[in-house]
Design a protein around this motif. Sequence first.
Motif, short mmCIF file in Angstrom:
data_model
loop_
_atom_site.label_atom_id
_atom_site.label_comp_id
_atom_site.label_asym_id
_atom_site.label_seq_id
_atom_site.Cartn_x
_atom_site.Cartn_y
_atom_site.Cartn_z
N ALA A 109 48.99 30.18 41.40
CA ALA A 109 48.91 31.24 42.41
C ALA A 109 49.78 32.42 42.02
O ALA A 109 49.39 33.59 42.19
CB ALA A 109 49.31 30.70 43.79
N ARG A 110 50.96 32.14 41.46
CA ARG A 110 51.85 33.22 41.00
C ARG A 110 51.22 33.98 39.84
O ARG A 110 51.23 35.21 39.80
CB ARG A 110 53.21 32.66 40.58
CG ARG A 110 54.24 33.76 40.27
CD ARG A 110 55.48 33.23 39.58
NE ARG A 110 55.22 32.65 38.28
CZ ARG A 110 54.94 33.35 37.17
NH1 ARG A 110 54.85 34.66 37.22
NH2 ARG A 110 54.73 32.73 36.02
N LEU A 111 50.61 33.24 38.90
CA LEU A 111 49.93 33.88 37.77
C LEU A 111 48.76 34.74 38.25
O LEU A 111 48.53 35.84 37.73
CB LEU A 111 49.44 32.82 36.79
CG LEU A 111 50.50 32.08 35.99
CD1 LEU A 111 49.90 30.86 35.30
CD2 LEU A 111 51.16 33.01 34.98
N CYS A 112 48.02 34.24 39.24
CA CYS A 112 46.90 35.00 39.80
C CYS A 112 47.39 36.31 40.42
O CYS A 112 46.76 37.36 40.26
CB CYS A 112 46.13 34.18 40.83
SG CYS A 112 45.07 32.92 40.10
N LEU A 113 48.51 36.25 41.12
CA LEU A 113 49.09 37.45 41.72
C LEU A 113 49.52 38.43 40.63
O LEU A 113 49.16 39.60 40.66
CB LEU A 113 50.27 37.09 42.63
CG LEU A 113 50.98 38.28 43.28
CD1 LEU A 113 50.03 39.04 44.22
CD2 LEU A 113 52.20 37.79 44.05
N ASP A 114 50.27 37.92 39.65
CA ASP A 114 50.82 38.78 38.60
C ASP A 114 49.73 39.38 37.71
O ASP A 114 49.80 40.55 37.35
CB ASP A 114 51.79 37.99 37.70
CG ASP A 114 53.06 37.59 38.43
OD1 ASP A 114 53.31 38.08 39.55
OD2 ASP A 114 53.81 36.75 37.87
N GLN A 115 48.74 38.58 37.33
CA GLN A 115 47.78 39.02 36.31
C GLN A 115 46.44 39.48 36.88
O GLN A 115 45.73 40.24 36.22
CB GLN A 115 47.59 37.91 35.28
CG GLN A 115 48.89 37.63 34.54
CD GLN A 115 48.75 36.61 33.44
OE1 GLN A 115 47.70 36.49 32.83
NE2 GLN A 115 49.81 35.86 33.18
N LEU A 116 46.07 38.99 38.05
CA LEU A 116 44.78 39.36 38.63
C LEU A 116 44.92 40.17 39.91
O LEU A 116 43.94 40.71 40.41
CB LEU A 116 43.94 38.10 38.91
CG LEU A 116 43.68 37.17 37.73
CD1 LEU A 116 42.91 35.94 38.18
CD2 LEU A 116 42.96 37.88 36.60
N GLY A 117 46.14 40.21 40.47
CA GLY A 117 46.36 40.92 41.72
C GLY A 117 45.81 40.19 42.94
O GLY A 117 45.57 40.79 43.98
N TRP A 118 45.63 38.87 42.80
CA TRP A 118 45.06 38.07 43.88
C TRP A 118 46.16 37.51 44.78
O TRP A 118 47.19 37.05 44.31
CB TRP A 118 44.28 36.88 43.32
CG TRP A 118 43.02 37.22 42.60
CD1 TRP A 118 42.52 38.46 42.33
CD2 TRP A 118 42.11 36.29 42.03
NE1 TRP A 118 41.35 38.35 41.63
CE2 TRP A 118 41.06 37.02 41.43
CE3 TRP A 118 42.07 34.91 41.97
CZ2 TRP A 118 40.01 36.43 40.78
CZ3 TRP A 118 41.01 34.29 41.32
CH2 TRP A 118 39.99 35.05 40.73
N LYS A 119 45.86 37.48 46.08
CA LYS A 119 46.74 36.80 47.03
C LYS A 119 46.60 35.29 46.83
O LYS A 119 45.61 34.82 46.27
CB LYS A 119 46.36 37.17 48.47
CG LYS A 119 46.59 38.62 48.80
CD LYS A 119 46.17 38.91 50.21
CE LYS A 119 46.38 40.38 50.53
NZ LYS A 119 45.89 40.73 51.85
N LYS A 120 47.58 34.55 47.35
CA LYS A 120 47.56 33.10 47.22
C LYS A 120 46.30 32.51 47.83
O LYS A 120 45.68 31.60 47.26
CB LYS A 120 48.82 32.51 47.88
CG LYS A 120 48.94 31.01 47.71
CD LYS A 120 50.31 30.45 48.09
CE LYS A 120 50.74 30.81 49.47
NZ LYS A 120 51.96 30.09 49.89
#
Length: 119
Positions: free
Chosen positions: A29-40
């Motif tokens: 979830a952290r990687l998704c936020l950092d690299q994709l801009g996705w919320k958890k």
Amino acid sequence: MEEKKLFDGEYRFMELVWKNEPVRSMELARLCLDQLGWKKSTCFTVLKKLSQRGFVRNENAVVTAMVKRDEVQRQESKAVVDKSFGGSLPAFVTAFLSDRKLTKEEAEELRTMIEKAVE
């Protein structure tokens, strides 16, 4: 073999899984936020969908891929050749090479691949 089709966002998500597996779901979830801009919540929604479709396994909050990257790439490549070039690999290669030059190394690598495929 069942076709494994990924949409663009799902493919980017799977790239994170393939690069980091086994990965804890909170780290994903952290990687998704950092690299994709996705919320958890978005990350976990995609994780659930891909788990249901057999792309990933999420056991004890640890995510692993159930489908290899090269399998997905092979199917995606075949779909492009089928859809855009009527299934003709020579037509695809002609279009791909129409405005670029190969290095000697690339040409030799392609020759080797073709010879192996013909055997």
